[in-house]
Structures are given as C-alpha cells and as structure tokens.
Design a protein around this motif. Structure first.
Motif, PDB file in Angstrom:
ATOM      1  N   LEU A  86       0.873  -1.172   0.000  1.00 61.07           N
ATOM      2  CA  LEU A  86       0.000   0.000   0.000  1.00 61.07           C
ATOM      3  C   LEU A  86       0.910   1.222   0.000  1.00 61.07           C
ATOM      4  CD1 LEU A  86      -2.612  -1.190   2.672  1.00 61.07           C
ATOM      5  CD2 LEU A  86      -2.382  -1.819   0.267  1.00 61.07           C
ATOM      6  N   ARG A  87       1.054   1.832  -1.170  1.00 56.35           N
ATOM      7  CA  ARG A  87       1.998   2.939  -1.317  1.00 56.35           C
ATOM      8  C   ARG A  87       1.415   4.268  -0.841  1.00 56.35           C
ATOM      9  NH1 ARG A  87       2.617   3.930  -6.326  1.00 56.35           N
ATOM     10  NH2 ARG A  87       1.220   2.365  -7.259  1.00 56.35           N
ATOM     11  N   LYS A  88       0.142   4.495  -1.150  1.00 53.47           N
ATOM     12  CA  LYS A  88      -0.514   5.738  -0.721  1.00 53.47           C
ATOM     13  C   LYS A  88      -2.003   5.474  -0.568  1.00 53.47           C
ATOM     14  CE  LYS A  88      -1.091  10.643  -1.853  1.00 53.47           C
ATOM     15  NZ  LYS A  88      -0.808  11.726  -2.845  1.00 53.47           N
ATOM     16  N   LEU A  89      -2.491   5.633   0.654  1.00 49.94           N
ATOM     17  CA  LEU A  89      -3.900   5.385   0.925  1.00 49.94           C
ATOM     18  C   LEU A  89      -4.739   6.609   0.589  1.00 49.94           C
ATOM     19  CD1 LEU A  89      -3.655   3.545   4.371  1.00 49.94           C
ATOM     20  CD2 LEU A  89      -4.041   2.519   2.120  1.00 49.94           C
TER      21      LEU A  89
ATOM     22  N   LEU B 298     -15.713  12.391  -0.553  1.00 47.92           N
ATOM     23  CA  LEU B 298     -16.548  13.524  -0.944  1.00 47.92           C
ATOM     24  C   LEU B 298     -17.949  13.353  -0.381  1.00 47.92           C
ATOM     25  CD1 LEU B 298     -15.482  13.915  -4.684  1.00 47.92           C
ATOM     26  CD2 LEU B 298     -14.668  15.216  -2.715  1.00 47.92           C
ATOM     27  N   SER B 299     -18.494  14.426   0.145  1.00 43.76           N
ATOM     28  CA  SER B 299     -19.867  14.402   0.663  1.00 43.76           C
ATOM     29  C   SER B 299     -20.547  15.725   0.337  1.00 43.76           C
ATOM     30  CB  SER B 299     -19.878  14.158   2.173  1.00 43.76           C
ATOM     31  OG  SER B 299     -19.187  15.201   2.842  1.00 43.76           O
ATOM     32  N   ASN B 300     -21.863  15.728   0.409  1.00 42.29           N
ATOM     33  CA  ASN B 300     -22.596  16.979   0.180  1.00 42.29           C
ATOM     34  C   ASN B 300     -22.149  18.025   1.195  1.00 42.29           C
ATOM     35  OD1 ASN B 300     -23.907  15.482  -1.720  1.00 42.29           O
ATOM     36  ND2 ASN B 300     -25.954  15.716  -0.843  1.00 42.29           N
TER      37      ASN B 300
ATOM     38  N   VAL C  49     -14.784  17.938   0.827  1.00 49.97           N
ATOM     39  CA  VAL C  49     -13.793  16.883   1.015  1.00 49.97           C
ATOM     40  C   VAL C  49     -13.631  16.621   2.507  1.00 49.97           C
ATOM     41  CG1 VAL C  49     -11.399  16.177   0.685  1.00 49.97           C
ATOM     42  CG2 VAL C  49     -12.569  17.474  -1.101  1.00 49.97           C
ATOM     43  N   GLN C  50     -13.801  15.329   2.891  1.00 44.29           N
ATOM     44  CA  GLN C  50     -13.598  14.938   4.276  1.00 44.29           C
ATOM     45  C   GLN C  50     -12.417  13.977   4.373  1.00 44.29           C
ATOM     46  OE1 GLN C  50     -17.566  13.305   5.233  1.00 44.29           O
ATOM     47  NE2 GLN C  50     -17.741  14.937   6.762  1.00 44.29           N
ATOM     48  N   ILE C  51     -11.678  14.064   5.456  1.00 51.53           N
ATOM     49  CA  ILE C  51     -10.583  13.143   5.720  1.00 51.53           C
ATOM     50  C   ILE C  51     -11.126  12.000   6.566  1.00 51.53           C
ATOM     51  CG2 ILE C  51      -8.290  12.851   6.707  1.00 51.53           C
ATOM     52  CD1 ILE C  51      -8.436  14.689   4.252  1.00 51.53           C
TER      53      ILE C  51
END
Length: 448
Positions: A363-366, A371-373, A406-408
C-alpha cells in the motif's frame, strides 16, 4: 561432474529431492559430493507436479569413473520415478569433467558466452515458459550428455538446476540463496499419516525464528513444515542459517527418519517475479509480476470466500486487471477488504485470465479523502443536490454551494507491504521477515 535431475515425482508420490538424497549417499563411494541444490522453477507452469522443484549436485570423480556414475544415476531414476503417471517425464543432465573445463577456461570469450547462456536458461525457467526444444539446443551446443524417459520434459528443470549450480561455482553470491534441511520417511511408512509432535515444532520455531521461517503459521495455528501428500518427505526446515536449521531439527520430535539432506535453494527469494518495467505492458498467462496501479473498484467477497478488486495500471503499462486474494490466504483477505477506490498499490503474484493471484501487496498511498454533500453555513445540515450539474442547495436556508465537501477519513490499515500467511505461501516467495534488511523497502507487515 555436475548432475541435474527433474520430473521424477507426481502428485501421487515420490519426490525428486528424495532421489537426489539417495544418489548423493550412494555416490559418495566414487568421490566427494558437495551440498546439492534445490531449485524451484516457475510456479505457474500448468504441467508441473507439486512444487516444481529440480535438483543438482557436484561430484568429484575420476574421469574414468564418469560412465559408471551415469549408469548408477540412470538406474536409480528408472527405479524411483513415477513412470506410471502421465505427467511424469524424467530428465537428467550430466556435465562431465571435459565440458566443465571448457566452460571454466579463464580468459575465454566463449566461456563468458556459455555462462551467459546458462544464466539465461535458469532465469527463464524460473520466470518464463521454456519448451523442451530450448533444452535440446543448449545441451547440443555445450556438448552436455543427458538421459530422459518418456517425453523427457524433465530435461528443462535438470538443465536449469545444473545451470544454477554452475553459476554459483563461478560466483557463489551471484544469486540470492537460502537453505532447506529435508528429513525423509522410512519406505514402509510412505502414504501413512506422519507422526510429528506439534509442541516440539512450536518450540523449535520459537528457538530459531526468524533464522528459520515457514515452519509454522502463527496466525492460523498450523504446522507448515510437512507436506500432506504421500511422498517420502517427513518434513523440511527452511532458513538463512545452517546452524539454526540444525538446532531446530534436533528439537523436533517425530517418527524415525530414514535419512536427511541439506540443500542450497532459491526458495524464499521472489526470483519468479517480473517487474512491470520488465514486462513493458505485455502480461502473459503463467507468469508472475510486480505491478504498480490504483484500486479501481472497492473489494468484494465472492463465492468461496475469495476477495477481489479491480486494479488500474500505472501510466507506463495501461490496462485493467482483477486482483484476487483466494480463501486459503485467510487473514490476508482482511487487508484486501480494507482497500478503497483511489488507493495506490503495488501487487505481487501470478497472472492468469486477466487476474493476479495475490502473494503480496504494498500500500503505497492510501486514499483518505471522501466527498460528501457540503454543509449549510447557517444551519449546519447537509445540502441536497440542486439537480444534475447544478450544485447543492439547503432547502431550509436557501444557501448554495457548487462543489462537494472533502472529508478526511480514518483508515483501518496502514501503508506498507503485506503478505499471505505461510499456509498459502509458494516455496519461491520471499517471506517479509527475510526482506526486513533490504534498504528502501519501506514499512513491512510480516504475517507474524
């Protein structure tokens, strides 16, 4: 002289390493026999028997005795081979003193050319698909004597194993290698249940791991040192240290062994894997690859408990394939289930029918973005779509946003390299515990 042997066993019995052990012990009366080689060839070959292993050994023998030695070998191959099985097609390669001197002659351009051809033949046998005609051509060119039965397909593996030994004679460290000590059963016990005391194996593993490896599977609580077939092998101990291997052997309590033999091997080295740069975008069935790409579909579990996802290749290869973690890989499937679309990964495994059978995954980059409203700045509630390509609107406050938010998100896995457990590992695949010393390999997650 050097002797290479292959394809004497079948899925129902015998083992080419056992025949090698018998011959090594018998031929000692003719001269010194050096540690034999056990070479695992391409694990994807469809007409292999079990582990697709070939053997070779070197015998210091007077030239006048070479023909006698050959007759002993031919006799034992005919006696022990599973000739009644359709897929068993034995082959033996003899490299006598005259041929060895010709290859070893220093300062010779021909010598370098011959060594190069032998290296290429061995490496092709491990990573690619060879035809019997390739073996015949090289045997004729180098004036090697040979013997075969039925279709003689074993000449391919026999010549590959002999080539591996020859290259090691010239440069002992040219190929990465490991060891395996194999104990063999008394003939009257072949085909019966093996008697091995579980606790002693766990104690032996605890005392010698990681200098020995793939003796047990800790996560699945299983012994993996013994085969399940009716072959002559009682068990095998693999590792990087001969001292540790013999220490483990002395700790294991089992039925009396007829004999044991130490082999130098290419097991646990990942020699079978082809990088995407080497593949140049052309993937072929019955080959094994290391491929960079991006997860294109969320993993799904299918009938049989297998887990599959789609991989989009990196730019230099292009294309789309599926990657499969089969049910026997057990807990490794949980790593795969935790992948998400957009994860950048490197997959390792054999290729067939546009599918990679996963052996490892990096797994190089997760992808940690979701995306959400968007939320309304006034009331804090999520907005609703205002229509196709028309953004988002809060019905209550009449506020508007043109883009999603954008949510983390938290991930339940970490970046790094993961592997299948020992119960599902190929002989030639490298356990990550061996890879821990490699520079630049990054974070690793061994199966134990």
């Amino acid at each position: 002289m050097i002797i290479g042997i292959d394809d004497t066993d079948s899925k129902n019995g015998m083992c080419t390493t056992y025949l090698c052990a018998v011959l090594v012990d018998e031929l000692r009366k003719y001269g010194e026999v050096l540690t034999p080689r056990l070479v695992r060839l391409n694990p994807c070959i469809p007409f292999k028997t079990r582990g697709n292993g070939a053997v070779s050994f070197e015998l210091t023998v007077a030239t006048r005795k070479e023909e006698t030695v050959k007759e002993v070998v031919k006799s034992r191959v005919g006696e022990f081979s599973e000739l009644q099985e359709e897929e068993t097609n034995p082959g033996v390669v003899f490299i006598g003193d005259t041929a060895l001197r010709a290859i070893s002659r220093r300062g010779s351009d021909k010598r370098n050319e011959h060594i190069s051809k032998l290296k290429n033949f061995y490496e092709t046998a491990v990573r690619d698909v060879l035809k019997i005609e390739h073996a015949y051509t090289l045997l004729s060119e180098l004036h090697f004597d040979y013997f075969g039965l039925k279709k003689k397909r074993g000449l391919i593996g026999a010549l590959a194993a002999a080539s591996f030994l020859l290259v090691q004679k010239r440069d002992p460290n040219y190929y990465e290698f490991t060891y395996e000590l194999i104990a063999y059963r008394r003939k009257e016990r072949w085909g019966t249940s093996r008697v091995i005391e579980d606790k002693s194996v766990w104690n032996a593993d605890e005392a010698t791991y990681p200098l020995t490896w793939d003796t047990v599977d800790l996560a699945n609580k299983k012994l993996v040192l013994a085969p399940h077939s009716p072959c002559p092998v009682l068990f095998g101990i693999r590792g990087d240290s001969v001292d540790a291997i013999y220490k483990a052997y002395k700790l294991i309590q089992a039925e009396p062994a007829e004999r044991e033999m130490l082999f130098v091997t290419n097991q646990g080295t990942d020699s079978h894997l082809i990088t995407d740069e080497e593949a140049k975008g052309a993937l072929h069935d019955h080959h094994s690859y290391i491929l960079d790409g991006m997860v294109e579909s969320n993993p799904r579990t299918i009938e049989g408990g297998h887990v599959v996802f789609a991989l989009e290749f990196a730019e230099n290869t292009g294309g789309r394939i599926e990657c499969m973690a089969y049910e026997p890989t057990k807990g490794f499937r949980d790593i795969i289930r935790n992948l998400r679309i957009g994860d950048e990964v490197t997959v390792y495994g054999s290729f067939k029918n546009r599918t990679i059978n996963l052996e490892k995954i990096k797994l190089r980059k997760l992808n940690v973005e979701a995306l959400s409203n968007p939320k309304c700045a006034k009331c804090g509630k999520r907005m609703e779509s205002a229509g196709r390509s028309q953004g988002y609107r809060c019905k209550r406050c009449k506020t508007y946003s043109s883009e999603k938010e954008v949510q983390i998100v938290d991930r339940e896995i970490d970046e790094g390299l993961y592997e299948v457990p020992p119960v599902a590992r190929r002989h030639i695949s490298e356990p990550l515990i061996r890879a821990r010393k490699q520079e630049g390999i990054g974070n690793i997650h061994p199966s134990r």
